[in-house]
Design a protein around this motif. Structure first.
Motif, PDB file in Angstrom:
ATOM      1  N   PRO A 118       0.824  -1.215   0.000  1.00 55.28           N
ATOM      2  CA  PRO A 118       0.000   0.000   0.000  1.00 55.28           C
ATOM      3  C   PRO A 118       0.854   1.259   0.000  1.00 55.28           C
ATOM      4  N   LEU A 119       0.523   2.183  -0.898  1.00 55.32           N
ATOM      5  CA  LEU A 119       1.243   3.444  -1.026  1.00 55.32           C
ATOM      6  C   LEU A 119       0.213   4.565  -1.001  1.00 55.32           C
ATOM      7  N   ALA A 120       0.297   5.413   0.020  1.00 55.15           N
ATOM      8  CA  ALA A 120      -0.645   6.517   0.190  1.00 55.15           C
ATOM      9  C   ALA A 120      -0.003   7.821  -0.237  1.00 55.15           C
ATOM     10  N   VAL A 121      -0.722   8.599  -1.021  1.00 55.04           N
ATOM     11  CA  VAL A 121      -0.285   9.931  -1.437  1.00 55.04           C
ATOM     12  C   VAL A 121      -1.136  10.948  -0.688  1.00 55.04           C
ATOM     13  N   VAL A 122      -0.493  11.731   0.176  1.00 56.41           N
ATOM     14  CA  VAL A 122      -1.182  12.727   0.988  1.00 56.41           C
ATOM     15  C   VAL A 122      -1.055  14.080   0.296  1.00 56.41           C
ATOM     16  N   THR A 123      -2.173  14.674  -0.081  1.00 60.32           N
ATOM     17  CA  THR A 123      -2.138  15.980  -0.741  1.00 60.32           C
ATOM     18  C   THR A 123      -1.988  17.086   0.304  1.00 60.32           C
TER      19      THR A 123
ATOM     20  N   ALA B 217      -4.714  13.787 -10.198  1.00 62.93           N
ATOM     21  CA  ALA B 217      -4.728  13.367 -11.600  1.00 62.93           C
ATOM     22  C   ALA B 217      -3.602  12.376 -11.890  1.00 62.93           C
ATOM     23  N   ALA B 218      -2.415  12.622 -11.321  1.00 65.08           N
ATOM     24  CA  ALA B 218      -1.291  11.710 -11.522  1.00 65.08           C
ATOM     25  C   ALA B 218      -1.582  10.335 -10.921  1.00 65.08           C
ATOM     26  N   VAL B 219      -2.177  10.327  -9.738  1.00 65.07           N
ATOM     27  CA  VAL B 219      -2.531   9.055  -9.107  1.00 65.07           C
ATOM     28  C   VAL B 219      -3.546   8.297  -9.958  1.00 65.07           C
ATOM     29  N   ARG B 220      -4.525   9.004 -10.497  1.00 64.15           N
ATOM     30  CA  ARG B 220      -5.539   8.339 -11.328  1.00 64.15           C
ATOM     31  C   ARG B 220      -4.919   7.728 -12.586  1.00 64.15           C
ATOM     32  N   VAL B 221      -3.934   8.410 -13.161  1.00 59.02           N
ATOM     33  CA  VAL B 221      -3.251   7.858 -14.336  1.00 59.02           C
ATOM     34  C   VAL B 221      -2.562   6.548 -13.965  1.00 59.02           C
ATOM     35  N   LEU B 222      -1.865   6.528 -12.837  1.00 65.48           N
ATOM     36  CA  LEU B 222      -1.151   5.316 -12.425  1.00 65.48           C
ATOM     37  C   LEU B 222      -2.124   4.187 -12.094  1.00 65.48           C
ATOM     38  N   GLU B 223      -3.247   4.549 -11.500  1.00 67.27           N
ATOM     39  CA  GLU B 223      -4.272   3.533 -11.253  1.00 67.27           C
ATOM     40  C   GLU B 223      -4.773   2.942 -12.563  1.00 67.27           C
ATOM     41  N   GLY B 224      -4.953   3.801 -13.552  1.00 70.15           N
ATOM     42  CA  GLY B 224      -5.404   3.331 -14.854  1.00 70.15           C
ATOM     43  C   GLY B 224      -4.399   2.422 -15.538  1.00 70.15           C
TER      44      GLY B 224
ATOM     45  N   GLY C 271      -2.729   0.226 -13.913  1.00 75.59           N
ATOM     46  CA  GLY C 271      -2.692  -1.059 -13.214  1.00 75.59           C
ATOM     47  C   GLY C 271      -2.235  -1.035 -11.778  1.00 75.59           C
ATOM     48  N   ASP C 272      -1.914   0.137 -11.219  1.00 74.08           N
ATOM     49  CA  ASP C 272      -1.496   0.191  -9.816  1.00 74.08           C
ATOM     50  C   ASP C 272      -2.754   0.074  -8.946  1.00 74.08           C
ATOM     51  N   ARG C 273      -2.921  -1.075  -8.316  1.00 72.99           N
ATOM     52  CA  ARG C 273      -4.154  -1.370  -7.578  1.00 72.99           C
ATOM     53  C   ARG C 273      -4.046  -1.091  -6.085  1.00 72.99           C
ATOM     54  N   ASN C 274      -2.887  -0.629  -5.640  1.00 72.35           N
ATOM     55  CA  ASN C 274      -2.735  -0.391  -4.202  1.00 72.35           C
ATOM     56  C   ASN C 274      -2.189   1.012  -3.945  1.00 72.35           C
TER      57      ASN C 274
END
Length: 351
Positions: free
Chosen positions: A257-262, A289-296, A298-301
């Protein structure tokens, strides 16, 4: 100042140990660098610091935020020989989790901490020394008096690596064991490695590589406020930089799990463009927006922790010392709010 021995017990002389003695269980360090004034605990390997090309970053990286060592002992007294810069924060000593001493440091100094009479039938106590999170501190010797037991601390908990700005470095915390990160880790038995660098959180590749190579069960990265204040990225470059930083971390930790705190609230900066045209609100939006790109991809965590949910604009006056940094009490508020969000991401560790 020295401890009094229990009745009928001869405390004897202090037994001095080198700071790299295996009995001292260090945590939150990448390496211990030997200097003329003692061992300097480093959160980032010294050999890679030059790649940041920043004297400011190098100076902040020498500050032992989150660095501590622990022992299990029945000693009646702890003694520390240290060398600290004049702007060092205090040093904290905790026994079985309770704060027993907060000591101001300056220059070459010796701190003596009474620990009370030897432990009873419940066995030795855990003594933990938190080095100052601000300023540079070198450890020369660590001494114990009146002990029969001296063992390394046992730390079976999950490893948590957290990166960020002065908000993670915690400039106004009452002491090094009362930063929001230290409080969060202590309440859950996590092993903290704090990579907070005041004014120097600019997605330096050396930090991403360090996190990539550190053992970890959970990673959190607090991003954006330094970028806004120092104009180190533009609207064009910020999102790709976030993606690159996270992907470097993922090279070593592909699934955890990797959390990005804004950014937390900062009322005077929310909608004011800086010199490169970014508002703090836009920094948050670009990070998401950057996190959403990475999720798209395949980053599921990968997870967002919204800074405005941690500290909303309407609470800034209550919890911020200067419109930006949490007060000492605010550190406890952050721990109470960020801690549960991170805990919910951490998978149970197999026995």
């Amino acid at each position: 100042m020295s401890a009094k021995a229990a009745p009928g017990v001869d405390a004897g002389p202090v037994e001095w140990r080198a700071p790299d003695d295996p009995v001292l269980s260090w945590d939150g360090v990448a390496e211990l660098e030997r200097t003329a004034e003692g061992l300097l605990p480093r959160r980032i390997p010294a050999g890679r610091l030059a790649t940041a090309l920043s004297p400011g970053f190098t100076a902040k990286a020498a500050m032992p935020a989150g660095v501590r060592f622990g022992v299990r002992t029945d000693a009646v007294e702890l003694a520390l020989r240290l060398n600290a810069t004049g702007d060092a924060a205090p040093l904290d000593v905790r026994v079985d989790g309770a704060l027993v001493r907060r000591a101001a440091l300056s220059g070459a100094c010796e701190v003596v901490v009474p620990l009370g009479p030897p432990a009873g039938p419940d066995g030795p106590r855990e003594v933990e020394v938190w080095l100052p999170h601000l300023g540079s501190t070198r450890v020369s010797e660590v001494g114990f008096r009146g002990h029969r037991v001296l063992l390394p601390a046992v730390r079976p908990g999950p490893r948590w690596v957290t990166y960020g700005s002065s908000l993670t470095h915690s400039m106004f915390a009452a002491g090094p064991s009362e930063t929001w990160a230290a409080l969060t880790a202590a309440r859950r038995g996590w092993r903290l490695h704090n990579l907070g660098f005041a004014a120097e959180a600019h997605l330096d590749p050396v930090v991403a590589r360090t996190i990539r190579d550190l053992p970890a069960d959970l990673v959190s990265v607090e991003l954006g406020i330094n970028v806004y204040l120092r104009e180190s990225f533009s609207p064009r470059s910020w999102g790709p930089a976030v993606c690159g930083f996270v992907e470097t971390v993922r090279d070593g930790h592909p699934d955890l799990p990797l959390a990005v705190v804004t950014p937390l609230a900062s009322p005077t900066r929310e909608n004011v463009p800086n010199k490169v045209g970014l508002t703090l609100r836009q920094v948050r939006e670009g990070t998401v927006a950057a996190v959403r790109v990475l999720e798209g991809l395949g980053d599921r965590n990968l997870h967002i922790v919204d800074g405005l949910s941690v500290l909303p604009v309407d609470e800034a006056g209550e919890h911020l010392a200067d419109g930006l940094h949490p007060t000492a009490e605010g550190e406890h508020v952050l721990a109470a709010r960020i801690g549960p969000a991170l805990e919910g991401l951490l998978r149970p560790v197999a026995p």
